[in-house]
Design a protein around this motif. Structure first.
Motif, PDB file in Angstrom:
ATOM      1  N   MET A 229       1.322  -1.113  -0.111  1.00 23.78           N
ATOM      2  CA  MET A 229       0.200  -0.081  -0.298  1.00 23.78           C
ATOM      3  C   MET A 229       0.329   0.599  -0.164  1.00 23.78           C
ATOM      4  SD  MET A 229      -3.035  -0.818   2.793  1.00 23.78           S
ATOM      5  CE  MET A 229      -4.020  -2.030   2.515  1.00 23.78           C
ATOM      6  N   ILE A 230       0.128   2.308  -0.541  1.00 22.10           N
ATOM      7  CA  ILE A 230       1.505   3.285  -0.760  1.00 22.10           C
ATOM      8  C   ILE A 230       0.748   4.849   0.419  1.00 22.10           C
ATOM      9  CG2 ILE A 230       1.465   5.509  -2.087  1.00 22.10           C
ATOM     10  CD1 ILE A 230       2.132   3.948  -4.426  1.00 22.10           C
ATOM     11  N   VAL A 231       1.019   5.144   0.656  1.00 18.21           N
ATOM     12  CA  VAL A 231       0.685   6.023   2.232  1.00 18.21           C
ATOM     13  C   VAL A 231       0.663   7.824   1.383  1.00 18.21           C
ATOM     14  CG1 VAL A 231       0.085   7.333   3.987  1.00 18.21           C
ATOM     15  CG2 VAL A 231       1.665   4.937   4.128  1.00 18.21           C
ATOM     16  N   PRO A 232      -1.008   7.708   1.206  1.00 17.63           N
ATOM     17  CA  PRO A 232      -1.804   8.628   0.816  1.00 17.63           C
ATOM     18  C   PRO A 232      -1.275   9.891   0.966  1.00 17.63           C
ATOM     19  CG  PRO A 232      -3.890   7.782   1.392  1.00 17.63           C
ATOM     20  CD  PRO A 232      -2.402   7.115   1.892  1.00 17.63           C
TER      21      PRO A 232
ATOM     22  N   VAL B 113      -5.423 -12.694   9.357  1.00 24.21           N
ATOM     23  CA  VAL B 113      -5.365 -11.848   9.113  1.00 24.21           C
ATOM     24  C   VAL B 113      -4.559 -11.294   8.254  1.00 24.21           C
ATOM     25  CG1 VAL B 113      -5.880  -9.471  10.547  1.00 24.21           C
ATOM     26  CG2 VAL B 113      -6.551  -9.751   8.294  1.00 24.21           C
ATOM     27  N   ASP B 114      -3.670 -10.181   6.775  1.00 18.48           N
ATOM     28  CA  ASP B 114      -2.736  -9.877   6.555  1.00 18.48           C
ATOM     29  C   ASP B 114      -2.923  -8.919   5.060  1.00 18.48           C
ATOM     30  OD1 ASP B 114      -0.406  -8.908   5.758  1.00 18.48           O
ATOM     31  OD2 ASP B 114       0.780 -10.918   5.296  1.00 18.48           O
ATOM     32  N   ARG B 115      -3.093  -8.092   5.845  1.00 22.01           N
ATOM     33  CA  ARG B 115      -3.924  -6.740   4.288  1.00 22.01           C
ATOM     34  C   ARG B 115      -2.548  -6.141   3.813  1.00 22.01           C
ATOM     35  NH1 ARG B 115      -7.698  -2.834   8.124  1.00 22.01           N
ATOM     36  NH2 ARG B 115      -9.157  -3.741   8.893  1.00 22.01           N
ATOM     37  N   ASP B 116      -1.571  -6.006   3.381  1.00 18.72           N
ATOM     38  CA  ASP B 116      -0.247  -5.909   3.325  1.00 18.72           C
ATOM     39  C   ASP B 116       0.569  -7.530   2.637  1.00 18.72           C
ATOM     40  OD1 ASP B 116       0.411  -3.616   2.040  1.00 18.72           O
ATOM     41  OD2 ASP B 116       1.591  -2.596   3.826  1.00 18.72           O
TER      42      ASP B 116
ATOM     43  N   ALA C 213      -7.314   7.738  -0.638  1.00 16.22           N
ATOM     44  CA  ALA C 213      -6.976   8.380   1.660  1.00 16.22           C
ATOM     45  C   ALA C 213      -8.212   7.834   2.589  1.00 16.22           C
ATOM     46  CB  ALA C 213      -6.660  10.083   1.305  1.00 16.22           C
ATOM     47  N   LEU C 214      -9.481   8.140   1.939  1.00 15.49           N
ATOM     48  CA  LEU C 214     -10.287   7.739   3.048  1.00 15.49           C
ATOM     49  C   LEU C 214      -9.972   5.992   2.839  1.00 15.49           C
ATOM     50  CD1 LEU C 214     -12.625   9.762   2.244  1.00 15.49           C
ATOM     51  CD2 LEU C 214     -11.732   9.522   4.262  1.00 15.49           C
ATOM     52  N   ASN C 215      -9.835   5.722   1.641  1.00 15.55           N
ATOM     53  CA  ASN C 215      -9.976   3.813   1.746  1.00 15.55           C
ATOM     54  C   ASN C 215      -8.840   3.467   2.696  1.00 15.55           C
ATOM     55  OD1 ASN C 215     -12.204   3.823   0.400  1.00 15.55           O
ATOM     56  ND2 ASN C 215     -10.863   3.771  -1.812  1.00 15.55           N
ATOM     57  N   PHE C 216      -7.842   4.002   2.740  1.00 13.96           N
ATOM     58  CA  PHE C 216      -6.205   3.816   2.502  1.00 13.96           C
ATOM     59  C   PHE C 216      -6.621   3.871   4.520  1.00 13.96           C
ATOM     60  CE2 PHE C 216      -2.289   4.535   5.195  1.00 13.96           C
ATOM     61  CZ  PHE C 216      -1.745   3.424   4.995  1.00 13.96           C
ATOM     62  N   LEU C 217      -7.297   4.930   5.051  1.00 12.56           N
ATOM     63  CA  LEU C 217      -7.760   5.643   6.578  1.00 12.56           C
ATOM     64  C   LEU C 217      -8.893   3.740   7.254  1.00 12.56           C
ATOM     65  CD1 LEU C 217      -7.223   8.863   6.541  1.00 12.56           C
ATOM     66  CD2 LEU C 217      -5.720   7.229   7.598  1.00 12.56           C
ATOM     67  N   LEU C 218      -9.648   3.271   5.864  1.00 16.27           N
ATOM     68  CA  LEU C 218     -10.152   2.434   6.453  1.00 16.27           C
ATOM     69  C   LEU C 218     -10.232   1.162   6.362  1.00 16.27           C
ATOM     70  CD1 LEU C 218     -13.779   4.424   4.585  1.00 16.27           C
ATOM     71  CD2 LEU C 218     -13.426   4.354   6.798  1.00 16.27           C
TER      72      LEU C 218
END
Length: 172
Positions: free
Chosen positions: A1-4, A62-65, A27-32
Motif C-alpha cells: 500500500m502507498i500512504v496517500p 488477517v494480513d492486509r498488506d 486516502a479515505l480507503n487507506f485510512l479505512l
C-alpha cells in the motif's frame, strides 16, 4: 500500500473525478483499511532452555498488506508500507515452576524492543504479552522471540489460543 499524501489545491484549479478519487477517495480507503496482520501457530513449539527462539507462525488470521508468508521465513512480518506500527505478541507456556519466561519483539533480527518477563508457574500456564510502537521502513521486519530457563525444553500452551503475533499501521 502507498500512504496517500495530502494535496494542496490552488485557486482556479478545475476539480475532476480523477483528482477527487486520487486525493480524497484513495486516502479515505487507506485510512479505512490500513496495513494489519494477526498470525498464530497451530501446534506446540518447544524452545530449549536458555536459548532465544524465534516463534514461527503458520496461520494468517488477517494480513492486509501481504507482509507474511506461511512457507518462507514464517516468523517474520515484513513491512510493505513504511510507518509506525503498534506491534503485539502473546505466548503461553505449560506449567513449570522453574526459572522464568521472556517474550521480546525483534526488529530486523537484532534490535530488541519491548521485552516482557515473568517467573514460571508450577500450576496453570505462564502467559506473556508484549506491545510496543515500532517504526518500519519498507523491507524492515519484526519477529517474536521467546526465552525460558526451566532446565529443559518447555512446550508452548495451545489450549488458550496458541501464540499470537500482530500489528497495525498507525501513522507515517
Amino acid at each position: 500500500m502507498i500512504v496517500p499524501s495530502p494535496r494542496t489545491w490552488v485557486v482556479g484549479e478545475i476539480v475532476t473525478a480523477a483528482k477527487l478519487n486520487a486525493d480524497i477517495r484513495d486516502a479515505l480507503n487507506f485510512l479505512l483499511s490500513p496495513p494489519l496482520w494477526e498470525l498464530t501457530h497451530s501446534g506446540i513449539i518447544a524452545p530449549a532452555s536458555s536459548t532465544q527462539a524465534v516463534m514461527p507462525f503458520d496461520t494468517e488470521i488477517v494480513d492486509r498488506d501481504n507482509g507474511h508468508s506461511t512457507s518462507s521465513n514464517t516468523s517474520r512480518y515484513t513491512s510493505q508500507t513504511a510507518g509506525y506500527y503498534l506491534v503485539s505478541g502473546a505466548v503461553g507456556f505449560v506449567s513449570n515452576g522453574t526459572g522464568k519466561r521472556e517474550l521480546t519483539i525483534l526488529l530486523n533480527g537484532t534490535t530488541e524492543t519491548y521485552p516482557s518477563s515473568i517467573p514460571g508457574l508450577a500450576a496453570g500456564f505462564t502467559g506473556l504479552t508484549t506491545t510496543g510502537r515500532v517504526y518500519l521502513a519498507v523491507g524492515d521486519y519484526v519477529e517474536l522471540y521467546v526465552w525460558q530457563n526451566s532446565g529443559g525444553t518447555l512446550n508452548t500452551n495451545t489450549t488458550k489460543g496458541g501464540p499470537r503475533f500482530g500489528g497495525h499501521w498507525i501513522s507515517k
